[in-house]
Every structure is written in structure tokens, then in C-alpha cells.
Design a protein around this motif. Structure first.
Motif, short mmCIF file in Angstrom:
data_model
loop_
_atom_site.label_atom_id
_atom_site.label_comp_id
_atom_site.label_asym_id
_atom_site.label_seq_id
_atom_site.Cartn_x
_atom_site.Cartn_y
_atom_site.Cartn_z
N ASP A 1 0.81 -1.23 0.00
CA ASP A 1 0.00 0.00 0.00
C ASP A 1 0.84 1.26 0.00
N ARG A 2 2.12 1.11 0.27
CA ARG A 2 3.01 2.26 0.28
C ARG A 2 4.24 1.92 -0.56
N PRO A 3 4.78 2.91 -1.28
CA PRO A 3 5.96 2.63 -2.09
C PRO A 3 7.22 2.52 -1.24
N LYS A 4 8.24 1.94 -1.84
CA LYS A 4 9.56 1.92 -1.18
C LYS A 4 10.27 3.24 -1.48
N ALA B 1 4.67 12.79 -10.45
CA ALA B 1 3.41 12.36 -9.82
C ALA B 1 3.71 11.47 -8.61
N THR B 2 2.76 11.38 -7.70
CA THR B 2 2.87 10.41 -6.61
C THR B 2 2.96 9.01 -7.22
N ASP B 3 3.89 8.23 -6.72
CA ASP B 3 4.03 6.86 -7.21
C ASP B 3 2.68 6.13 -7.08
N PRO C 1 0.61 17.14 -4.41
CA PRO C 1 -0.27 16.53 -3.41
C PRO C 1 -0.60 15.09 -3.82
N PRO C 2 -0.78 14.15 -2.94
CA PRO C 2 -0.79 14.32 -1.48
C PRO C 2 0.60 14.24 -0.84
N CYS C 3 1.65 13.94 -1.62
CA CYS C 3 2.97 13.77 -1.02
C CYS C 3 3.45 15.04 -0.31
N ARG C 4 3.14 16.19 -0.90
CA ARG C 4 3.76 17.43 -0.44
C ARG C 4 3.57 17.66 1.05
N THR C 5 2.47 17.22 1.60
CA THR C 5 2.22 17.45 3.02
C THR C 5 2.14 16.13 3.81
N CYS C 6 2.49 15.04 3.16
CA CYS C 6 2.36 13.73 3.82
C CYS C 6 3.56 13.48 4.74
N PRO C 7 3.31 13.02 5.96
CA PRO C 7 4.44 12.78 6.87
C PRO C 7 5.37 11.67 6.38
N GLU C 8 4.88 10.82 5.49
CA GLU C 8 5.70 9.70 5.00
C GLU C 8 6.77 10.16 4.00
N ARG C 9 6.69 11.41 3.52
CA ARG C 9 7.57 11.80 2.42
C ARG C 9 9.05 11.78 2.81
N GLN C 10 9.35 11.93 4.09
CA GLN C 10 10.75 11.87 4.51
C GLN C 10 11.26 10.43 4.49
N ARG C 11 10.34 9.48 4.55
CA ARG C 11 10.73 8.07 4.58
C ARG C 11 10.81 7.48 3.17
N ASP C 12 9.79 7.76 2.36
CA ASP C 12 9.73 7.08 1.05
C ASP C 12 10.05 8.00 -0.14
N PHE C 13 10.27 9.28 0.12
CA PHE C 13 10.64 10.24 -0.95
C PHE C 13 9.60 10.22 -2.08
N ALA C 14 8.35 9.90 -1.73
CA ALA C 14 7.24 9.84 -2.70
C ALA C 14 7.38 8.68 -3.68
N GLY C 15 8.21 7.70 -3.35
CA GLY C 15 8.29 6.48 -4.17
C GLY C 15 9.23 6.64 -5.35
N ALA D 1 1.97 3.26 -6.76
CA ALA D 1 1.99 2.16 -5.79
C ALA D 1 1.37 2.59 -4.46
N CYS D 2 1.37 3.88 -4.19
CA CYS D 2 0.79 4.38 -2.93
C CYS D 2 -0.73 4.39 -3.03
N SER D 3 -1.39 3.87 -2.01
CA SER D 3 -2.86 3.81 -2.07
C SER D 3 -3.48 5.20 -1.98
N LEU D 4 -2.68 6.22 -1.60
CA LEU D 4 -3.18 7.59 -1.56
C LEU D 4 -3.01 8.32 -2.89
N ALA D 5 -2.32 7.69 -3.83
CA ALA D 5 -2.00 8.36 -5.10
C ALA D 5 -3.26 8.48 -5.97
FE1 SF4 Z 1 2.70 9.87 1.42
FE2 SF4 Z 1 2.09 8.05 -0.47
FE3 SF4 Z 1 3.38 10.29 -1.13
FE4 SF4 Z 1 4.62 8.39 0.32
S1 SF4 Z 1 3.90 8.21 -1.81
S2 SF4 Z 1 4.71 10.59 0.67
S3 SF4 Z 1 2.92 7.64 1.60
S4 SF4 Z 1 1.27 10.16 -0.31
#
Ligand code: SF4
Ligand code: FES
Length: 358
Positions: free
Chosen positions: A230-233, A323-325, A295-309, A327-331
Motif C-alpha cells: 500500500d506504500r511505495p519503497k 506524480a505520486t508513485d 499533493p498528497p505527497c507534499r504534506t504527507c508525513p511519509e515523504r521523509q521516509r519514502d521520498f514519494a516512491g 503504488a501508494c494507495s493515496l495516489a
Molecule cells: Fe505519502 Fe504516499 Fe506520497 Fe509516500 S507516496 S509521501 S505515503 S502520499
């Protein structure tokens, strides 16, 4: 933009390979990429990589043992105090050649295996090389080099986990990487034939747990496919963050697929210093940091971890590398992944092979 220190150099010495794997991560147009770096040029790359802070170099391809100056390159990497690691299909180097590399400073070897079953291995690689791989593994162990066995998993071999673990153990491997196919390059072309069902993936994951308990001497990695998560690497640890790729033509890249993204300017060695290519090339800076994110990556707390995939996956599936990868269920484009998952429940189409040695 300040560029971070890269820790790993991925040295793609050549895209030539005797195998024709249906999930090859080389660019689809790999035959157009000319090998432009000889041993002397790669030696400078090794010195410059060490000066940048790199500690580990993966010698890869294609099949890196087909580069005529491999011995010189390994020697240069060792002299620069890097840790040279050979990533090979194990069909092109004899014991003598491997011994020479070990004497020159080669530290470890990764051997790819397509399947534990001869017919599946032949179907995936397009050639019959199982016997050569077994012989190569024996050579690696005879020289006391640490061996990793790598297997790309997909719907045709996902049920082989116990056999693959047994084979890696028999080969004397310290580590087994069971990496589900990531759908780039040729793998994306063959996605509908390779993507497994969720049920098959879950069954394999349980088997891996059992195998870890049964083979404690073997480190077993199991890398999930983006398409069934549900979330990209954080692809490559983030764009231009930790890993620097040098392609056979000297192009310095953040990943093996970036040269195919339109509109990005990357620089080459030896025309420019590796450090400049890493720090200053417009393409390297295109997706560093988070100012480019949508969006939604721009304000997502996960962006520091997955760099938006993955930028390459975003481009391949949406036509927009920023674009948001999906693979992310929020994309916004996550539906493309869901459609592919649904297609995996149907009968697979025929496989498309990359060319062989060319
Ligand atoms: Fe958040 Fe998904 Fe973007 Fe990662 S890819 S920063 S989880 S919205
Ligand atoms: Fe290029 Fe993921 S493969 S960013």
C-alpha cells in the motif's frame, strides 16, 4: 540544493549479457547505449567515488564480466579502498578468472538464479545455464568469497521458495535475496505475465518465515513487490540520496532507469568529474528534497521516509515523473496498480524476451 554523500556506486560496466531475462531492469533501448568507459576511465571513477564518500561498489550490468578490463577495474576499486562486489549471472567467468579478481581485491559475489527448476529457469532466461551457475557457485566458495544468491520472484517461481532456499544453502551462500519483481524495463513490458496473485504472495511470505527458522545459517531477505503493497519503497534510498549509478556510456544517474525519463539533463564521466555530475547535474537535482512534490505527497508525513516512491514508476504509469508513485494507495493514479492486480488473476500472456548478447 546540497547533495548528500553517496555510499554506494552502481557501476553498470556493460548492458551486454548472454541471458535474455524477461524481467531485466536494463533500459528497453539498452542496445543503443554504447560502452564508452575503458578500464582507465573506470579507474578514475573509482578514485572519484571514494573521494565523494562511496564505500561500496556493485559491479553490474548486463553481465559485468563481459567488460574486457574488469580486472583493472576491480584493482582500481580495491586500491581506492572501496568494497568491490560482483553481481553476475555466473556463466561467463571461469575459476582462473574469478581467482584473479579475488587476488585483485574482489570482496564478495552475488549470483543470480532464475529458478530451482531447469524448465522454468530456461523459460525465464531464454537460455539453459543452470549447470554453469552451479559450477560458478562452487568456484566462489572454493575461493572463500562470501556468496549472495539473488532470485527475482514472480508468478512462475513464487511457489519454489523451499527449493530455492535449499539450492542457496547447497551453494554455500551466506545470504539469499528473494526479491519480488519490480516492474521497470522489461519487467514492465511483461508485467501481466509476471505479477503474482495476492494469495500466491501471501503463501510465499509464510513459507519464507518457515524457511528462516529451518535455515538459521542463511540470511533470507524477502522483498515485497510495490504492486502488492500500500506504500511505495524509497526507491534507491531516494533520488540522488545514497546511490550513484554510472551507466556503460558514462552517464551519471540516480537509478538504472532515469536516462529514459524525458526532459532531464544528466552529465557524463569522464567529460566531467563524478562529483560534479552527482552534485550539479540538473537531472540529479530534479527530484532531490520535497519542493517538487505534488499533493498528497507534499504534506504527507511519509515523504521523509519514502521520498514519494519511484519517479520511473510514476512516469511509466502516469506519464508524469513528478506524480505520486501509483503504488501508494493515496495516489490519484493508484487505480492503475489495482487494474494490474486484477489482471494477475487472469491467464498470463506470452513472455517478451530482451535480446541476447548484443
Ligand atoms: Fe505519502 Fe504516499 Fe506520497 Fe509516500 S507516496 S509521501 S505515503 S502520499
Ligand atoms: Fe528510477 Fe525508481 S527506478 S526512481
Amino acid at each position: 540544493m546540497t547533495a548528500p554523500r553517496p555510499y554506494n556506486l552502481v557501476a553498470e560496466l556493460t548492458y551486454r549479457c548472454p541471458l535474455r531475462c524477461v524481467y531485466c531492469s536494463n533500459p528497453l533501448e539498452y542496445a543503443q547505449v554504447r560502452e564508452q568507459l575503458d578500464g582507465a576511465a573506470w579507474s578514475v571513477v573509482m578514485e572519484e567515488a571514494a573521494a565523494l564518500g562511496v564505500v561500496h561498489v556493485g559491479l553490474t550490468g548486463g553481465e559485468p564480466t563481459l567488460h574486457p578490463d574488469l580486472l583493472e577495474i576491480v584493482t582500481a576499486a580495491a586500491n581506492a579502498d572501496l568494497y568491490p562486489h560482483l553481481v553476475t549471472a555466473g556463466t561467463t567467468l571461469d575459476r582462473e578468472g574469478l581467482e584473479a579478481l579475488a587476488r585483485a581485491g574482489l570482496r564478495s559475489v552475488q549470483l543470480s538464479i532464475q529458478s530451482a527448476r531447469a524448465d522454468t529457469a530456461r523459460r525465464v532466461a531464454g537460455v539453459d545455464v543452470a549447470t554453469q551457475k552451479a559450477r560458478f557457485a562452487a568456484d566462489v566458495r572454493a575461493l572463500d568469497l562470501p556468496l549472495t544468491v539473488n532470485v527475482v520472484l514472480h508468478r512462475d517461481n513464487l511457489d519454489e521458495v523451499p527449493e530455492l532456499v535449499g539450492l542457496a544453502d547447497q551453494f554455500g551462500a551466506k545470504r539469499l535475496e528473494l526479491a519480488n519483481t519490480q516492474y521497470h524495463g522489461w519487467a514492465l513490458r511483461n508485467r501481466d505475465a509476471l505479477l503474482p496473485t495476492r494469495a500466491a504472495l501471501d503463501a510465499a511470505a509464510s513459507t519464507v518465515e518457515r524457511m528462516r527458522a529451518a535455515y538459521p545459517q542463511l540470511e533470507i531477505l524477502f522483498v515485497l513487490p510495490d504492486y502488492l503493497s500500500d506504500r511505495p519503497k524509497p526507491c534507491m534510498g531516494g533520488w540522488g540520496q545514497r546511490i550513484v549509478v554510472v551507466a556503460p556510456d558514462g552517464k551519471v544517474l540516480p537509478c538504472h532507469g532515469a536516462a529514459e525519463l524525458p526532459g532531464l539533463e544528466f552529465w557524463r564521466v569522464p567529460e566531467r568529474a563524478l562529483g560534479d555530475c552527482w552534485r550539479k547535474a540538473p537531472g540529479m537535482n530534479a527530484y532531490r528534497g520535497d519542493a517538487w512534490m505534488q499533493p498528497p505527497c507534499r504534506t504527507c508525513p511519509e515523504r521523509q521516509r519514502d521520498f514519494a516512491g519511484c519517479r520511473c514508476q510514476a512516469f511509466a504509469l502516469t506519464g508524469d515523473a513528478a506524480a505520486t508513485d501509483p503504488a501508494c494507495s493515496l495516489a490519484p493514479a493508484h487505480g492503475r496498480i489495482v487494474e494490474a492486480r486484477d489482471a494477475a488473476e487472469a491467464d498470463p500472456p506470452a513472455l517478451v524476451y530482451r535480446g541476447g548478447l548484443s
